[in-house]
Motif scaffolding. Sequence first.
Motif, PDB file in Angstrom:
ATOM      1  N   UNK A  65       0.859  -1.197   0.000  1.00 30.33           N
ATOM      2  CA  UNK A  65       0.000   0.000   0.000  1.00 30.33           C
ATOM      3  C   UNK A  65       0.887   1.237   0.000  1.00 30.33           C
ATOM      4  N   UNK A  66       0.549   2.184  -0.852  1.00 32.25           N
ATOM      5  CA  UNK A  66       1.345   3.413  -0.829  1.00 32.25           C
ATOM      6  C   UNK A  66       0.465   4.621  -1.108  1.00 32.25           C
ATOM      7  N   UNK A  67       0.981   5.764  -0.663  1.00 34.52           N
ATOM      8  CA  UNK A  67       0.247   7.003  -0.837  1.00 34.52           C
ATOM      9  C   UNK A  67       1.147   7.942  -1.630  1.00 34.52           C
ATOM     10  N   UNK A  68       0.632   8.453  -2.751  1.00 36.17           N
ATOM     11  CA  UNK A  68       1.469   9.310  -3.607  1.00 36.17           C
ATOM     12  C   UNK A  68       0.909  10.730  -3.590  1.00 36.17           C
ATOM     13  N   UNK A  69       1.661  11.637  -2.997  1.00 37.67           N
ATOM     14  CA  UNK A  69       1.227  13.038  -2.918  1.00 37.67           C
ATOM     15  C   UNK A  69       1.551  13.758  -4.216  1.00 37.67           C
ATOM     16  N   UNK A  70       0.538  14.355  -4.832  1.00 33.87           N
ATOM     17  CA  UNK A  70       0.779  15.043  -6.103  1.00 33.87           C
ATOM     18  C   UNK A  70       0.126  16.429  -6.125  1.00 33.87           C
ATOM     19  N   UNK A  71       0.757  17.308  -6.883  1.00 30.08           N
ATOM     20  CA  UNK A  71       0.105  18.582  -7.197  1.00 30.08           C
ATOM     21  C   UNK A  71      -0.828  18.285  -8.369  1.00 30.08           C
ATOM     22  N   UNK A  72      -2.105  18.522  -8.195  1.00 32.53           N
ATOM     23  CA  UNK A  72      -3.069  18.175  -9.261  1.00 32.53           C
ATOM     24  C   UNK A  72      -2.894  19.093 -10.468  1.00 32.53           C
ATOM     25  N   UNK A  73      -2.427  20.281 -10.218  1.00 37.98           N
ATOM     26  CA  UNK A  73      -2.167  21.200 -11.340  1.00 37.98           C
ATOM     27  C   UNK A  73      -1.052  20.658 -12.218  1.00 37.98           C
ATOM     28  N   UNK A  74       0.029  20.195 -11.577  1.00 33.76           N
ATOM     29  CA  UNK A  74       1.139  19.627 -12.365  1.00 33.76           C
ATOM     30  C   UNK A  74       0.723  18.328 -13.043  1.00 33.76           C
ATOM     31  N   UNK A  75      -0.073  17.531 -12.323  1.00 35.21           N
ATOM     32  CA  UNK A  75      -0.536  16.264 -12.921  1.00 35.21           C
ATOM     33  C   UNK A  75      -1.386  16.574 -14.156  1.00 35.21           C
TER      34      UNK A  75
END
Lengths: 257, 14
Positions: A65-75
Amino acid sequence: MFEARLVQGNLLKKVVDAVKDLVTDANFDCSSSGFTLQAMDNSHVSLVSLSLRSDGFEHFRCDRNMSMGMSLGNLAKILKCAGNDDIVTMKAADDGDTVTFMFESPKEDRVSDFELKLMDIDSEHLGIPDTDYAATVTLPAAEYQRICRDLSSIGDTVVISATKDGVKFSSSGDVGTANITVRQNTTADKKEEQVSIDLKEPVALTFALRYLNSFAKATPLASHVSLSMARDLPVMVDYQISDMGHLRFYLAPKIED
Amino acid sequence: LLVQYGLPDFFTAL
């Protein structure tokens, strides 16, 4: 190792475009059952809940299990570089600090990969209880989007009132007042025009239109949207993503004090 | 007066 291959890659683009204005940075949680995201907007008035089941992907592997923090704007910027018909593959090492997106054209004559740095985002998860809703209205997603857009030119709040003969959206402001009533029509010849109301008891709630409008950015994801309401509780705005899961929004009501 | 509530008023933080 996390690896997920989505044949209908543009689905991911539609999801991110639907939520990026509501939530700026978010954690995507990966587990063997699928790919999920739960995040509140900055004002904590609304919440996004995405769930894409692993069996909806052509290939899905999640060793831990992992959690990936992302900037949704960059994504969103990265996904804009994908072709509409591209196959999208996400890959991330268990202890990595980046996630790679690979885009393959249908004829596999064009392959590109983009690497996005992951962020540390401490997000508080909320427990969303199963609710016995008084009314659930299912209507064409485009119809819902139009109602929200039309009413937001009249006022900034809407009263949604569900009764057995229909659901009424009312708004008033300096311009004046507006009422839009949508009646149940499960006999509509074209399925995509059907409106159904599952009513246990009449209910009327008041919401801020700016959030309901923002939820409507999910329209490209589904033909219909369901609004589930119960007295003095948040509304659930539910877009079912065929064969994969759902993109749900919750919005806290405005209550007469 | 209409008061805008927040989701933490309804959902418990896990």
